[in-house]
Design a protein around this motif. Structure first.
Motif, PDB file in Angstrom:
ATOM      1  N   MET A   1       0.830  -1.206   0.000  1.00 57.65           N
ATOM      2  CA  MET A   1       0.000   0.000   0.000  1.00 57.65           C
ATOM      3  C   MET A   1       0.862   1.252   0.000  1.00 57.65           C
ATOM      4  O   MET A   1       0.538   2.248  -0.638  1.00 57.65           O
ATOM      5  N   ARG A   2       1.969   1.202   0.752  1.00 52.92           N
ATOM      6  CA  ARG A   2       2.866   2.375   0.775  1.00 52.92           C
ATOM      7  C   ARG A   2       3.474   2.623  -0.591  1.00 52.92           C
ATOM      8  O   ARG A   2       3.680   3.760  -0.991  1.00 52.92           O
ATOM      9  N   ARG A   3       3.785   1.526  -1.291  1.00 57.99           N
ATOM     10  CA  ARG A   3       4.415   1.676  -2.605  1.00 57.99           C
ATOM     11  C   ARG A   3       3.398   1.943  -3.705  1.00 57.99           C
ATOM     12  O   ARG A   3       3.774   2.189  -4.848  1.00 57.99           O
ATOM     13  N   GLY A   4       2.107   1.778  -3.372  1.00 56.43           N
ATOM     14  CA  GLY A   4       1.090   1.926  -4.408  1.00 56.43           C
ATOM     15  C   GLY A   4       1.061   0.745  -5.356  1.00 56.43           C
ATOM     16  O   GLY A   4       0.580   0.839  -6.485  1.00 56.43           O
ATOM     17  N   ALA A   5       1.596  -0.406  -4.905  1.00 54.02           N
ATOM     18  CA  ALA A   5       1.636  -1.612  -5.747  1.00 54.02           C
ATOM     19  C   ALA A   5       0.376  -2.451  -5.518  1.00 54.02           C
ATOM     20  O   ALA A   5      -0.429  -2.155  -4.637  1.00 54.02           O
ATOM     21  N   ASP A   6       0.216  -3.507  -6.324  1.00 53.81           N
ATOM     22  CA  ASP A   6      -0.892  -4.436  -6.105  1.00 53.81           C
ATOM     23  C   ASP A   6      -0.686  -5.170  -4.786  1.00 53.81           C
ATOM     24  O   ASP A   6       0.457  -5.393  -4.377  1.00 53.81           O
ATOM     25  N   LEU A   7      -1.802  -5.555  -4.149  1.00 56.28           N
ATOM     26  CA  LEU A   7      -1.674  -6.328  -2.916  1.00 56.28           C
ATOM     27  C   LEU A   7      -1.135  -7.706  -3.255  1.00 56.28           C
ATOM     28  O   LEU A   7      -1.428  -8.254  -4.323  1.00 56.28           O
ATOM     29  N   PRO A   8      -0.323  -8.287  -2.359  1.00 52.53           N
ATOM     30  CA  PRO A   8       0.238  -9.607  -2.644  1.00 52.53           C
ATOM     31  C   PRO A   8      -0.855 -10.673  -2.694  1.00 52.53           C
ATOM     32  O   PRO A   8      -1.807 -10.629  -1.927  1.00 52.53           O
TER      33      PRO A   8
END
Lengths: 108, 132
Positions: free
Chosen positions: B94-101
């Motif tokens: 979430m901090r990186r703005g990436a997809d959730l694992p």
């Protein structure tokens, strides 16, 4: 009388902090049930010193979980609660694992 | 394996988590926390189930009873450890703005619980108990 709350002090309409607080309460309840089962297991023998030690250990683990949960529940009373500290998360996990490890040692 | 070691190091160095990306909406973090707690309750239930099998099914054969107890306890411990790891990975994503694992763990756990329940049905139907 307090003034009209600013945008930072307004309650979240989704009641997220409250829901999270209740989730901690549920988890504390689950931990208590498991701890009682563990105590029952520890105290069903002859009452040796080893058994008393095991029971004391379980009570300590339970108290540790209560402490962790209580600390977090107090944090959640804020309007904008801080993010869960990894130390707190790890504490809750270690209590769970401790109960499992204890159970492994007393299987009969 | 390297990733796992990195993740475990992150458990003990929370300030490194905060160095990454930007803080997400606090409500997302709280939702992540509740998911974590739900997994902890699942773990506690599995551990409690292990205690219950060991204490309340004395009529089962020793091997069956101990086997099921150990399976439930191991599943509970794995569930708890995985819960904190998954929470950390979600928070970082979430901090990186990436997809959730994504994770295979729920499927594995579901199949495992189903297997234990199925084994229980078979044991009861075939009457593989010591007495009665």
């Amino acid at each position: 009388m307090r003034a009209v709350p600013g945008p930072d002090e307004r309650r979240d309409a989704g009641l997220q902090p409250e829901r999270t607080r209740l989730a901690w309460r549920r988890t504390t309840l689950a931990c208590s049930v498991t701890a009682v089962l563990a105590l029952r297991q520890a105290l069903r023998g002859s009452g040796s010193a080893l058994e008393a030690g095991g029971a004391a250990l379980i009570v300590l683990v339970w108290l540790a979980f209560l402490g962790v949960a209580h600390r977090r529940i107090r944090e959640l009373a804020a309007y904008r609660p801080p993010v869960l500290a990894p130390r707190v998360a790890l504490g809750a996990v270690l209590c769970t694992v401790a109960l499992a490890v204890f159970a492994m040692t007393v299987i009969t | 394996m390297i990733d796992l070691v990195k993740d475990v190091r992150l458990w003990f160095a929370p300030q490194r988590l905060k160095e990454e990306g930007e803080t997400p909406d606090y409500r997302f973090s709280l939702a992540n926390e509740r998911t974590f707690l739900a997994w902890i309750r699942t773990a506690l239930a599995l551990v409690g189930g292990g205690f219950a099998v060991d204490q309340f099914l004395p009529d089962l054969r020793w091997g069956v009873r101990v086997g099921m107890t150990v399976a439930l306890l191991a599943a509970g411990a794995a569930c708890a450890l995985r819960a904190v790891n998954h929470w950390m990975r979600c928070e970082r994503a979430m901090r990186r703005g990436a997809d959730l694992p994504v994770s295979r763990f729920p499927v594995v756990l579901g199949l495992g619980v189903g297997l234990v329940a199925g084994a229980m049905v078979v044991i009861v139907l075939l009457g593989l108990t010591n007495s009665r």
